[in-house]
Structure formats: C-alpha cells, structure tokens
Design a protein around this motif. Structure first.
Motif, PDB file in Angstrom:
ATOM      1  N   HIS A 161       0.908  -1.277  -0.102  1.00  0.00           N
ATOM      2  CA  HIS A 161      -0.053  -0.067  -0.088  1.00  0.00           C
ATOM      3  C   HIS A 161       0.837   1.134  -0.095  1.00  0.00           C
ATOM      4  N   HIS A 162       2.153   1.259   0.506  1.00  0.00           N
ATOM      5  CA  HIS A 162       2.824   2.483   0.596  1.00  0.00           C
ATOM      6  C   HIS A 162       3.551   2.745  -0.861  1.00  0.00           C
ATOM      7  N   GLN A 163       3.348   1.810  -1.829  1.00  0.00           N
ATOM      8  CA  GLN A 163       4.017   2.159  -3.128  1.00  0.00           C
ATOM      9  C   GLN A 163       3.081   1.885  -4.517  1.00  0.00           C
ATOM     10  N   LEU A 164       1.683   1.716  -4.174  1.00  0.00           N
ATOM     11  CA  LEU A 164       0.777   1.518  -5.137  1.00  0.00           C
ATOM     12  C   LEU A 164       0.628   2.569  -6.164  1.00  0.00           C
ATOM     13  N   PRO A 165       0.468   2.301  -7.473  1.00  0.00           N
ATOM     14  CA  PRO A 165       0.125   3.384  -8.570  1.00  0.00           C
ATOM     15  C   PRO A 165      -1.484   3.874  -8.236  1.00  0.00           C
ATOM     16  N   LYS A 166      -1.885   4.988  -8.896  1.00  0.00           N
ATOM     17  CA  LYS A 166      -3.133   5.263  -8.995  1.00  0.00           C
ATOM     18  C   LYS A 166      -4.029   4.199  -9.381  1.00  0.00           C
ATOM     19  N   ILE A 167      -5.215   4.046  -8.920  1.00  0.00           N
ATOM     20  CA  ILE A 167      -6.042   3.173  -9.098  1.00  0.00           C
ATOM     21  C   ILE A 167      -7.363   3.573  -9.316  1.00  0.00           C
ATOM     22  N   ARG A 168      -8.226   3.114 -10.363  1.00  0.00           N
ATOM     23  CA  ARG A 168      -9.551   3.477 -10.552  1.00  0.00           C
ATOM     24  C   ARG A 168     -10.369   2.214 -11.116  1.00  0.00           C
ATOM     25  N   PHE A 169     -11.529   2.193 -10.815  1.00  0.00           N
ATOM     26  CA  PHE A 169     -12.396   1.221 -11.203  1.00  0.00           C
ATOM     27  C   PHE A 169     -13.874   1.494 -11.312  1.00  0.00           C
ATOM     28  N   ASP A 170     -14.468   0.946 -12.329  1.00  0.00           N
ATOM     29  CA  ASP A 170     -16.000   1.268 -12.546  1.00  0.00           C
ATOM     30  C   ASP A 170     -16.870  -0.103 -12.736  1.00  0.00           C
ATOM     31  N   CYS A 171     -18.005   0.113 -12.564  1.00  0.00           N
ATOM     32  CA  CYS A 171     -19.010  -1.034 -12.840  1.00  0.00           C
ATOM     33  C   CYS A 171     -20.551  -0.723 -13.087  1.00  0.00           C
ATOM     34  N   GLY A 172     -21.001  -1.221 -14.059  1.00  0.00           N
ATOM     35  CA  GLY A 172     -22.573  -0.845 -14.060  1.00  0.00           C
ATOM     36  C   GLY A 172     -23.320  -1.493 -13.139  1.00  0.00           C
TER      37      GLY A 172
ATOM     38  N   VAL B 263     -23.774  -8.243 -12.856  1.00  0.00           N
ATOM     39  CA  VAL B 263     -23.799  -9.309 -11.990  1.00  0.00           C
ATOM     40  C   VAL B 263     -22.823  -8.942 -10.751  1.00  0.00           C
ATOM     41  N   LEU B 264     -21.550  -8.092 -11.174  1.00  0.00           N
ATOM     42  CA  LEU B 264     -20.489  -8.120 -10.390  1.00  0.00           C
ATOM     43  C   LEU B 264     -20.640  -6.695  -9.634  1.00  0.00           C
TER      44      LEU B 264
ATOM     45  N   PHE C  34     -22.050   3.421 -13.151  1.00  0.00           N
ATOM     46  CA  PHE C  34     -22.880   3.944 -14.569  1.00  0.00           C
ATOM     47  C   PHE C  34     -23.948   2.991 -14.557  1.00  0.00           C
ATOM     48  N   SER C  35     -24.882   3.468 -15.540  1.00  0.00           N
ATOM     49  CA  SER C  35     -25.803   2.579 -16.044  1.00  0.00           C
ATOM     50  C   SER C  35     -25.167   1.581 -16.867  1.00  0.00           C
ATOM     51  N   GLY C  36     -25.593   0.259 -16.890  1.00  0.00           N
ATOM     52  CA  GLY C  36     -25.045  -0.502 -17.827  1.00  0.00           C
ATOM     53  C   GLY C  36     -24.914  -1.956 -17.530  1.00  0.00           C
ATOM     54  N   GLY C  37     -24.720  -3.107 -17.951  1.00  0.00           N
ATOM     55  CA  GLY C  37     -24.379  -4.258 -17.680  1.00  0.00           C
ATOM     56  C   GLY C  37     -23.138  -4.657 -18.047  1.00  0.00           C
ATOM     57  N   HIS C  38     -22.867  -6.113 -18.239  1.00  0.00           N
ATOM     58  CA  HIS C  38     -21.603  -6.826 -18.276  1.00  0.00           C
ATOM     59  C   HIS C  38     -21.727  -6.813 -19.698  1.00  0.00           C
ATOM     60  N   GLU C  39     -21.175  -5.796 -20.613  1.00  0.00           N
ATOM     61  CA  GLU C  39     -21.270  -6.051 -22.028  1.00  0.00           C
ATOM     62  C   GLU C  39     -20.382  -5.066 -22.590  1.00  0.00           C
TER      63      GLU C  39
END
Length: 267
Positions: A201-212, A216-217, A240-245
C-alpha cells in the motif's frame, strides 16, 4: 530470457497501425498471441497500456468486439493526450480463462503478462524501451488481473484501471463451470487482490475502477470499494448505468485512456 521465439507480422500485410506477435513462452511452454495498436506512433519511450480480456476471450477481442482503436482515437481527437501503444495479450488460453494467475500445475499466466508481454513490447516496437511507462487495465476477469498484477508489481506499472472487475476469485463462478480448485496457487493468499493491495500500500500506483449498476458483479464491486476505504487505500470508483457487455466497456474504456493520460502528463 523467457521468450524462446517471436513471430512478428509484416506491416505490408497487416491492418494499418497494428501489429500481431506470437510469443513462444517458457513460462507457458507454448505459443500465445499479442495484438498491438498505434504501432505507427512516432516518438521514443512511448507509454504502453496493457489491456487484459475477460473469460472466453483472446488477444483480438478488445479491437474486434470492443473497438478499442476507435475509443482510443476518439479520446486522442478530443484531448491533447500523449501517444500510447495499446498491447492486447491472450490470457494464456487456459480453460475458459486463466485469471492471469501463477497456476500451481498448468503454467505461470502471471509471468506471461508481467515478463513476456512487457519484453515482447520492447523487443518488437522501436518506440518502446526500458524507459517507457507501463499501465495495466482490463475488463471482468481482465479487471481482476489488472488489479491483482498492478498491486503485486507496483514497480512495473504507473496506473491501474478496471472495468466490471471480478474482485475476488469466487466471482469467476458467475462465468465458468470450472471448479475453483483448478485455479489453486502455491500460496492461499496469492489470488487475493486485497492481500497485495495491503502488502504494497505504500507504493501503489493510482487506481480507478468502474462497474455498471445492472452488472452481476456490481455488489462485489461495492464490497471491494468498502474494503479499499477501510484499508485507507486511495482509489477512484465510478458507477454507471449498464451491464456486463461490450457496449459498456467500449464507452468507459475511454475513461481509462484519459486517466492514464493524466498520470503520464504528470510524470
């Protein structure tokens, strides 16, 4: 040297601005493919985005199902961003998906990505060197791979982005009938994304993630966000709106390109 042989496409017979490479990997003891986009970009030490696909996929799906080339060009036309090389490897071709793990018995799909794919970039593209910055992203199983590999090897990557990510190995069961015991690694913590995030955790790069929100996830991504918050690990999460597609991934991978461009311009 882990790469035993490289077969590189001839630009005379290859679609414009692309390159196909077949790598004979000692880590996998067989041949696997990488597709590249934006190989005609001029410059030296160009940054590279490694894009990991999901279950059932292969090296061609990011372009031929997801239109990553069009998504990238759209961002480049709208914003003054640096040139990137896009590298799209096979996951190694195990079962319905390798999960990019160092399998106990079947091959090291992790080192295929963090060693062979990176080495193949440097060996086949004049614009990519040891001074190039590398970024890692992926969708679904590839999102899991990007999060885990980016967290385990923070010295290799300058940014991590994941779309509709599997955030724990148990979620592979949504997509494959393969028993999860087939993904066994030498150490029980190996497949745990949070283990590596906390460890480094002291040396992690920047992180982003998203999900609809129809994915299902989605609930697993919300739980993952809570784990990051509780561990006080910086991140950007968007829903965001949207599914696994593919329609969702084509749209939101543009945010990955912008995210990595912002990091690259700040270095």
């Amino acid at each position: 040297m882990t790469i035993q042989r490289l077969e590189v496409s001839n630009p005379e017979f290859t679609p414009n601005n692309t390159q196909m490479v077949t790598v004979h990997s000692s880590h996998l003891k067989r041949r696997h493919d990488i597709n590249f986009y934006n190989v005609n970009a001029s410059g030296q030490n160009l940054p590279v985005i490694i894009l990991l696909h999901g279950v059932y996929g292969n090296s061609w799906v990011w372009m031929n199902l997801g239109g990553i080339d069009k998504a990238y060009e759209k961002v480049k036309a709208e914003l003054n961003i640096p040139e990137f090389i896009l590298a799209m490897p096979s996951d190694g071709g195990r079962l319905d998906g390798s999960a990019y793990l160092p399998s106990l018995n079947a091959g090291n799909y992790e080192k295929w990505i963090v060693e062979d794919v990176i080495d193949a970039c440097k060996q086949t593209l004049d614009s990519v060197t040891h001074n190039s910055h590398f970024y890692i992203s992926g969708l679904s199983m590839g999102g899991y791979g990007a999060l885990r590999l980016g967290a385990k090897y923070p010295n290799l990557f300058n940014g991590i982005s994941a779309h509709s990510a599997i955030t724990k190995l148990a979620d592979m069961a949504h997509f494959v009938e393969t028993p999860l015991s087939e993904y066994q690694c030498e150490h029980s913590s190996e497949a745990d994304v949070m283990y590596w995030l906390k460890k480094n955790h002291h040396q992690l790069p920047k992180i982003r993630f998203d999900c609809g929100q129809d994915d299902v996830l989605y609930e697993s991504n919300l739980q993952f966000e809570k784990q990051l918050k509780d561990a006080q690990i910086p991140y950007l999460f968007e829903q965001f709106s949207g599914g696994h597609e593919w329609a969702y991934w084509h749209l939101h991978v543009q945010k990955t390109v912008k995210f990595f461009a912002d990091i690259e311009q700040s270095l």
